[in-house]
Design an enzyme around this catalytic site. Structure first.
Site, PDB file in Angstrom:
ATOM      1  N   THR A 128      18.189  60.901   5.380  1.00 48.67           N
ATOM      2  CA  THR A 128      17.953  59.898   4.352  1.00 48.67           C
ATOM      3  C   THR A 128      18.659  60.213   3.040  1.00 48.67           C
ATOM      4  O   THR A 128      18.839  61.382   2.674  1.00 48.67           O
ATOM      5  CB  THR A 128      16.443  59.772   4.068  1.00 48.67           C
ATOM      6  N   GLU A 130      17.315  59.879   0.338  1.00 49.19           N
ATOM      7  CA  GLU A 130      16.313  60.470  -0.556  1.00 49.19           C
ATOM      8  C   GLU A 130      16.524  61.983  -0.709  1.00 49.19           C
ATOM      9  O   GLU A 130      15.963  62.589  -1.626  1.00 49.19           O
ATOM     10  CB  GLU A 130      14.907  60.189  -0.033  1.00 49.19           C
ATOM     11  N   TYR A 152       8.291  63.180   0.996  1.00 51.30           N
ATOM     12  CA  TYR A 152       9.097  62.618   2.092  1.00 51.30           C
ATOM     13  C   TYR A 152      10.480  63.255   2.112  1.00 51.30           C
ATOM     14  O   TYR A 152      10.970  63.703   3.159  1.00 51.30           O
ATOM     15  CB  TYR A 152       9.211  61.104   1.918  1.00 51.30           C
ATOM     16  N   LYS A 156      12.210  65.674   4.971  1.00 51.49           N
ATOM     17  CA  LYS A 156      13.468  65.271   5.600  1.00 51.49           C
ATOM     18  C   LYS A 156      14.566  66.315   5.396  1.00 51.49           C
ATOM     19  O   LYS A 156      15.464  66.468   6.227  1.00 51.49           O
ATOM     20  CB  LYS A 156      13.923  63.914   5.045  1.00 51.49           C
TER      21      LYS A 156
END
Length: 363
Positions: A128, A130, A152, A156
């Site tokens: 991701t 992010e 999150y 990840k």
């Protein structure tokens, strides 16, 4: 050798599009679903019953179920799309997010090794944007430093590094696709883009008065999920196991997304105020239809994600601009305008039936 794909997260947005894509290429597709009292398969219901599409019960938190399933299916490709993928929810459920998004990746890798499939099974990990979090440069590419800014993103990041470690330690063909925001008419309704398109449709049809959003200045690189699953597949067809940024190379603010969504719903917005006091006003009626609420601000907020897909374009021949930003928003709003209208008709029919039953007209 027949191409056999195993997809985790098959019932999600990406899993459904990827299943369609691989079936069209002649793959035998196996999907993992979790046992639940509410069996939600709306996105893949049209695929069930096809001879090359199979569903199995397993869980990213249960290593034994994954080991047994990988041994049974003997996949040539695994696409790990399963995750607790909502950033805000990760602040509320950080331990669960880590269990699925971080350790879950390790369980997939070990399931492949336990079944001695290291040399025959390729693995794609859905990473991701992010990871870049509190970004240190724009746009972001494969060499941009990571600065995760949510539970999150931290989970990840473990998934990203454990993929890289197993690639180097065990010579496995495993790769991460660093996915920037990708949306569609199948996006979950709690995600901001779908929240906006559904609200625009409901407001346009008189079913809702206003939608409340968080930071309108947040910048995102939004693409169409249906286009992005092609890049996932191309990554595993590449002659070398590498990681790739999957993005459009174009960014827009949440405000721009909302303006365009309401436009396609037949409402032209005028923006007034700043920060928490900013409002989106229907130019025709003068009513506030978009407002800002502090409830939707995150403890730490990523504000500037912008991907550089040059490597994927150059080495994979992938076109990130197959569907433009404007076309993506139009597709989503058109779908939700039809959905809201259909939901209204269904609601009226249920109400009428209930009244008839109460009056004894229908038995």
């Amino acid at each position: 050798m027949k191409n056999v794909a195993l997809i985790t997260g098959v019932t999600g947005q990406d899993g459904s599009y990827l299943s369609e894509f691989l079936l069209a290429k002649g793959y035998e597709v196996h999907g993992i679903i979790r046992r639940s009292s509410v069996d939600y398969r709306e996105r893949i219901a049209h695929l069930e019953g096809r001879p090359n599409f199979h569903l199995h019960y397993a869980d990213m938190g249960d290593s034994m179920s994954l080991v047994k399933l990988v041994g049974k299916v003997q996949p040539t490709e695994i696409y790990n799309l399963a995750a607790q993928s909502h950033v805000q929810v990760s602040f509320d459920a950080p331990e669960y997010t880590a269990e699925v998004d971080a350790v879950g990746v390790l369980r997939i890798l070990e399931a492949v090794r336990t079944n001695h499939l290291e040399s025959t099974c390729k693995i794609y990990q859905a990473s991701t944007s992010e990871l870049y979090g509190k970004v240190e440069e724009v746009p972001q590419n494969e060499n941009t430093p990571f600065h995760p800014y949510s539970p999150y993103a931290v989970a990840k990041l473990y998934g990203y590094w454990i993929i890289k470690e197993y690639r180097e330690a065990y010579n496995m063909f495993c790769c991460s696709g660093i996915l920037f925001n990708h949306e569609s008419e199948r996006r979950g309704e709690t995600f901001v883009t779908r929240k906006i398109t559904l609200a625009a449709a409901r407001i346009a049809q008189g079913k809702q008065d206003c939608v409340y959003l968080g930071n309108l200045d947040s910048l995102r690189d939004w693409g169409y999920a249906k286009d992005y699953v092609e890049c996932m597949w191309l990554i595993l067809q590449h002659d070398k196991s590498e990681d790739f940024v999957i993005a459009t190379g174009v960014q827009h603010t949440v405000r721009e997304f909302a303006t365009l969504a309401f436009h396609y719903a037949g409402i032209e917005l005028r923006w007034e105020g700043e920060g928490i006091n900013e409002r989106g006003i229907d130019q025709k009626t003068g009513k506030t239809v978009v407002a800002v609420s502090e409830d939707f601000y995150r403890p730490t907020d990523v504000v500037n994600l912008w991907g550089d897909p040059s490597k994927a374009k150059r080495e994979l021949g992938w076109n990130p601009q197959t569907t433009s930003f404007e076309e993506l928003v139009r597709i989503m709003v058109q779908h939700d305008m039809q959905k809201v209208a259909a939901d209204h008709i269904a609601g009226v029919m249920r109400t009428n039936l209930a009244e008839y039953l109460e009056k004894g007209v229908v038995k």
